[in-house]
Design a protein around this motif. Sequence first.
Motif, short mmCIF file in Angstrom:
data_model
loop_
_atom_site.label_atom_id
_atom_site.label_comp_id
_atom_site.label_asym_id
_atom_site.label_seq_id
_atom_site.Cartn_x
_atom_site.Cartn_y
_atom_site.Cartn_z
N PRO A 1 1.15 -0.58 0.02
CA PRO A 1 -0.45 -0.08 0.18
C PRO A 1 0.74 1.19 0.01
O PRO A 1 -0.16 2.13 -0.10
CB PRO A 1 -0.90 -0.10 1.31
CG PRO A 1 -0.68 -1.76 1.67
CD PRO A 1 0.72 -1.62 0.76
N ARG B 1 0.29 4.38 -1.48
CA ARG B 1 -1.08 4.83 -2.59
C ARG B 1 -2.74 5.07 -1.50
O ARG B 1 -1.86 4.80 -0.79
CB ARG B 1 -1.40 2.98 -3.01
CG ARG B 1 -0.11 2.62 -4.32
CD ARG B 1 -0.97 0.80 -4.37
NE ARG B 1 0.34 0.09 -5.26
CZ ARG B 1 0.19 0.57 -6.70
NH1 ARG B 1 -0.63 0.75 -7.61
NH2 ARG B 1 1.31 -0.19 -7.13
N ASP C 1 -6.29 5.17 -0.02
CA ASP C 1 -6.19 3.54 0.05
C ASP C 1 -7.40 3.57 -0.01
O ASP C 1 -9.08 4.28 0.45
CB ASP C 1 -6.45 3.56 1.52
CG ASP C 1 -6.90 2.36 2.42
OD1 ASP C 1 -7.12 1.26 2.00
OD2 ASP C 1 -7.07 2.24 4.00
N THR D 1 -9.70 0.04 -0.08
CA THR D 1 -9.92 -0.71 0.42
C THR D 1 -11.59 -0.80 1.24
O THR D 1 -12.08 -1.74 0.72
CB THR D 1 -9.13 -1.78 1.04
OG1 THR D 1 -8.63 -0.42 2.86
CG2 THR D 1 -7.47 -2.01 0.62
N ASP E 1 -6.94 -7.90 -1.86
CA ASP E 1 -6.21 -6.67 -1.62
C ASP E 1 -5.90 -6.53 -3.82
O ASP E 1 -5.00 -7.37 -3.36
CB ASP E 1 -5.33 -6.06 -0.76
CG ASP E 1 -6.13 -5.50 0.23
OD1 ASP E 1 -6.88 -5.55 0.70
OD2 ASP E 1 -5.64 -4.67 1.60
N PRO F 1 -2.98 -4.11 -6.37
CA PRO F 1 -3.99 -3.09 -6.49
C PRO F 1 -4.19 -1.75 -8.25
O PRO F 1 -3.86 -2.77 -8.78
CB PRO F 1 -1.62 -2.77 -7.17
CG PRO F 1 -1.60 -4.25 -7.69
CD PRO F 1 -2.44 -4.78 -6.48
N MET G 1 -4.39 1.28 -4.05
CA MET G 1 -4.72 -0.12 -3.18
C MET G 1 -6.39 -0.34 -3.00
O MET G 1 -7.11 0.69 -1.92
CB MET G 1 -4.04 -0.32 -1.45
CG MET G 1 -4.57 -1.77 -1.78
SD MET G 1 -3.59 -2.98 -3.16
CE MET G 1 -1.37 -2.84 -2.47
#
Length: 386
Positions: free
Chosen positions: A43, A46, A48, A50, A139, A141, A164
């Motif tokens: 992560p 990146r 987030d 998620t 998860d 990318p 991510m």
Amino acid sequence: VEEIGREDGPHAPTMLAIHEHGIEDGFDDSEMSEVAALNEATPKGRTDLTTTPLLTIDPVDARDHDDAVWAAPDDDEKSPGGFRVIVAIADVSWFVRAGSATDREAEERGNSIYLPDRVVPMLPEALSNVLCSLKEGVDRPCLAVEIFLSAGGQKQRHRFMRAMMRSAAKLSYDAAQAIIDGAEANDEAVGRTVRCLHEAYRARLKERERRGPLDLDLPERKIVLKPDGTVEKVVRRERFDAHKLIEEFMILANVAAAETLEEKRTPQIYRVHDAPDPEKIENVRNYLADLDYSLVKGGSLRPANFNQLLKLADARGQKELVSEIVLRSQSQAVYASENLGHFGLNLARYSHFTSPIRRYADLTVHRALVAACRLGEGAQTAHEAA
């Protein structure tokens, strides 16, 4: 040299096509060992996403899932009734670096090749079906674009990010359409996302009507094979709003990519569709005259001219027939470094970054966006820019 089976066997046409065109079916040891050494992305650096319920919506038999979407009402009081939309694409540029053995082979292949009984992929399955597949609950990318729409569907602004994500659900088109039609989703967030995606799509239809792209809505047919490779049947696939909303948001994301790269003065490969060839148009005009249709003469034809024709054909119950004729009059869409615009979509600029797993040109656009937006490793190289 090699026995490929009987010439009257069900797989013979595929094998003959592969050999005749020199298609590489498989990857060598250097490419496979390179992919085997790849690690999951972290992560670090990146955004987030998620906890954002991004969804993949694909055919029921899809094996890889390289795009995901999400939408919600825009909470900005300056945009009442507006929407936030995110289109996330598997971050292939993170794993496939320019100049690597995998990259050189992908460039040589150019695209994945789809044949009746198999797919010859551009990238090894460990990438296309595993590391770069946006699997539910895992998860992954991605390269994502967040787009802000007005209540009338007009794009107000956008931004690209490396992120991510974790897919909240793997939906088929049928399942997504059922939710649009009022069925309850197994997960409340998934249902809310699908319904808002549909609302945003309905808003985009207003903008689409204003833009006036070529309205060719031809039926898709799928060849169903038996286990032995022979044809069982040919079925006509229904097209739902679920299909159309995915297409619309992919187009919107691709426009955003072209605009960003132009704004940042970053070299890019466009997806272009030139105006129809005048000689083809004259042949089509004569053919349509025999069916008691007229196509305007003189000047530059626009998609609106064809749409008017298709509307009349629909009223006469001949839209599919006339759509086929109009389709055959069109130029072929191609990739080019020179921007010729996209006639069919009626767009001044259009790049394609939404299929990097199966189109090498899209992978180069990913790298260009990483460079233009300063998003880290795997960016466009000076060699690619040249």
